[in-house]
Design a protein around this motif. Sequence first.
Motif, PDB file in Angstrom:
ATOM      1  N   ASP A  29      -6.075  -3.707 -13.468  1.00  0.00           N
ATOM      2  CA  ASP A  29      -5.902  -3.710 -11.988  1.00  0.00           C
ATOM      3  C   ASP A  29      -6.120  -2.469 -11.286  1.00  0.00           C
ATOM      4  OD1 ASP A  29      -3.539  -5.070 -10.148  1.00  0.00           O
ATOM      5  OD2 ASP A  29      -3.328  -2.874 -10.246  1.00  0.00           O
ATOM      6  N   GLU A  30      -6.537  -2.680 -10.041  1.00  0.00           N
ATOM      7  CA  GLU A  30      -6.971  -1.507  -9.133  1.00  0.00           C
ATOM      8  C   GLU A  30      -5.769  -0.402  -8.978  1.00  0.00           C
ATOM      9  OE1 GLU A  30      -8.785  -0.424  -4.615  1.00  0.00           O
ATOM     10  OE2 GLU A  30      -8.587  -2.488  -5.418  1.00  0.00           O
ATOM     11  N   THR A  31      -4.790  -0.904  -8.863  1.00  0.00           N
ATOM     12  CA  THR A  31      -3.522   0.012  -8.796  1.00  0.00           C
ATOM     13  C   THR A  31      -3.326   0.907 -10.154  1.00  0.00           C
ATOM     14  OG1 THR A  31      -2.505  -1.266  -6.873  1.00  0.00           O
ATOM     15  CG2 THR A  31      -1.152   0.370  -8.029  1.00  0.00           C
ATOM     16  N   ALA A  54       7.338   9.937 -10.884  1.00  0.00           N
ATOM     17  CA  ALA A  54       7.236   8.600 -10.367  1.00  0.00           C
ATOM     18  C   ALA A  54       7.634   8.752  -8.911  1.00  0.00           C
ATOM     19  CB  ALA A  54       8.323   7.948 -11.142  1.00  0.00           C
ATOM     20  N   CYS A  55       8.526   9.726  -8.510  1.00  0.00           N
ATOM     21  CA  CYS A  55       8.942   9.673  -6.887  1.00  0.00           C
ATOM     22  C   CYS A  55       7.361  10.252  -6.037  1.00  0.00           C
ATOM     23  CB  CYS A  55       9.777  10.814  -6.568  1.00  0.00           C
ATOM     24  SG  CYS A  55       9.429  12.467  -7.340  1.00  0.00           S
ATOM     25  N   LYS A  56       6.457  11.088  -6.746  1.00  0.00           N
ATOM     26  CA  LYS A  56       5.197  11.304  -6.417  1.00  0.00           C
ATOM     27  C   LYS A  56       4.399   9.868  -6.261  1.00  0.00           C
ATOM     28  CE  LYS A  56       2.559  14.304  -4.317  1.00  0.00           C
ATOM     29  NZ  LYS A  56       2.663  14.345  -2.797  1.00  0.00           N
ATOM     30  N   ILE A  57       4.308   9.400  -7.388  1.00  0.00           N
ATOM     31  CA  ILE A  57       3.356   8.251  -7.075  1.00  0.00           C
ATOM     32  C   ILE A  57       3.878   7.097  -6.232  1.00  0.00           C
ATOM     33  CG2 ILE A  57       2.623   6.098  -8.891  1.00  0.00           C
ATOM     34  CD1 ILE A  57       3.146   7.940 -11.149  1.00  0.00           C
ATOM     35  N   LEU A  58       5.100   6.937  -6.244  1.00  0.00           N
ATOM     36  CA  LEU A  58       5.621   5.958  -5.083  1.00  0.00           C
ATOM     37  C   LEU A  58       5.268   6.498  -3.706  1.00  0.00           C
ATOM     38  CD1 LEU A  58       9.491   5.563  -6.389  1.00  0.00           C
ATOM     39  CD2 LEU A  58       7.631   3.847  -6.071  1.00  0.00           C
ATOM     40  N   GLU A  59       5.296   7.752  -3.355  1.00  0.00           N
ATOM     41  CA  GLU A  59       4.874   8.212  -1.988  1.00  0.00           C
ATOM     42  C   GLU A  59       3.459   8.143  -1.787  1.00  0.00           C
ATOM     43  OE1 GLU A  59       5.990  12.344  -1.958  1.00  0.00           O
ATOM     44  OE2 GLU A  59       8.065  12.007  -1.945  1.00  0.00           O
ATOM     45  N   ASP A  60       2.706   8.442  -3.013  1.00  0.00           N
ATOM     46  CA  ASP A  60       1.035   8.400  -2.616  1.00  0.00           C
ATOM     47  C   ASP A  60       0.804   6.694  -2.615  1.00  0.00           C
ATOM     48  OD1 ASP A  60       1.267  10.977  -2.659  1.00  0.00           O
ATOM     49  OD2 ASP A  60       0.457  11.435  -4.828  1.00  0.00           O
ATOM     50  N   PHE A  61       1.399   6.056  -3.261  1.00  0.00           N
ATOM     51  CA  PHE A  61       0.766   4.810  -3.378  1.00  0.00           C
ATOM     52  C   PHE A  61       1.326   3.805  -2.286  1.00  0.00           C
ATOM     53  CE2 PHE A  61      -0.812   6.424  -7.017  1.00  0.00           C
ATOM     54  CZ  PHE A  61      -2.364   6.203  -7.078  1.00  0.00           C
ATOM     55  N   ASN A  62       2.494   4.194  -1.870  1.00  0.00           N
ATOM     56  CA  ASN A  62       3.110   3.208  -0.917  1.00  0.00           C
ATOM     57  C   ASN A  62       3.553   1.807  -1.503  1.00  0.00           C
ATOM     58  OD1 ASN A  62       4.655   2.836   1.455  1.00  0.00           O
ATOM     59  ND2 ASN A  62       2.860   1.938   2.604  1.00  0.00           N
ATOM     60  N   PRO A 116      10.365  -1.278  -7.999  1.00  0.00           N
ATOM     61  CA  PRO A 116       9.997  -2.045  -9.044  1.00  0.00           C
ATOM     62  C   PRO A 116       8.398  -2.494  -9.264  1.00  0.00           C
ATOM     63  CG  PRO A 116      11.747  -2.835  -7.237  1.00  0.00           C
ATOM     64  CD  PRO A 116      11.294  -1.706  -7.018  1.00  0.00           C
ATOM     65  N   THR A 117       7.638  -2.406  -8.213  1.00  0.00           N
ATOM     66  CA  THR A 117       6.280  -2.665  -8.530  1.00  0.00           C
ATOM     67  C   THR A 117       5.760  -1.546  -9.496  1.00  0.00           C
ATOM     68  OG1 THR A 117       6.076  -3.814  -6.488  1.00  0.00           O
ATOM     69  CG2 THR A 117       3.866  -2.839  -7.367  1.00  0.00           C
ATOM     70  N   LEU A 118       6.172  -0.141  -9.050  1.00  0.00           N
ATOM     71  CA  LEU A 118       5.782   0.760 -10.012  1.00  0.00           C
ATOM     72  C   LEU A 118       6.259   0.982 -11.420  1.00  0.00           C
ATOM     73  CD1 LEU A 118       4.328   3.771 -10.141  1.00  0.00           C
ATOM     74  CD2 LEU A 118       6.562   4.830  -9.516  1.00  0.00           C
ATOM     75  N   SER A 119       7.510   0.373 -11.513  1.00  0.00           N
ATOM     76  CA  SER A 119       7.770   0.063 -13.087  1.00  0.00           C
ATOM     77  C   SER A 119       7.216  -0.745 -13.565  1.00  0.00           C
ATOM     78  CB  SER A 119       9.168  -0.247 -12.908  1.00  0.00           C
ATOM     79  OG  SER A 119      10.272   0.739 -12.428  1.00  0.00           O
ATOM     80  N   TYR A 120       6.634  -1.808 -13.033  1.00  0.00           N
ATOM     81  CA  TYR A 120       5.932  -2.913 -13.709  1.00  0.00           C
ATOM     82  C   TYR A 120       4.577  -2.326 -14.152  1.00  0.00           C
ATOM     83  CZ  TYR A 120       2.650  -6.793 -13.939  1.00  0.00           C
ATOM     84  OH  TYR A 120       1.679  -7.709 -14.293  1.00  0.00           O
TER      85      TYR A 120
END
Length: 83
Positions: free
Chosen positions: A6-8, A23-31, A35-39
């Motif tokens: 998966d590209e993400t 994880a908070c930084k990943i959430l910001e950087d990937f918008n 739940p999607t990040l957790s997956y």
Amino acid sequence: MKALSDETRVKIFDKLSNGEVCACKILEDFNITQPTLSYHMKILCDSGLVSGRRDGKWMRYSINKDGLDSLKNLFDGISLKFD
């Protein structure tokens, strides 16, 4: 191999190559949503390529060296013969 199909997840894995990331930084950087990040992180962690550790209310993720070494060994063991 599914973990990096998966590209993400490939982009997250690349970001982790610079060191541990919250994880908070990943959430910001990937918008993406939490739940999607957790997956995506579950798949990466279950594959053995990524490790996670709890830091208060956040998770911090890093590349699992042993998992990465196993993947490298897999590719190093493949030999192609061209005529």
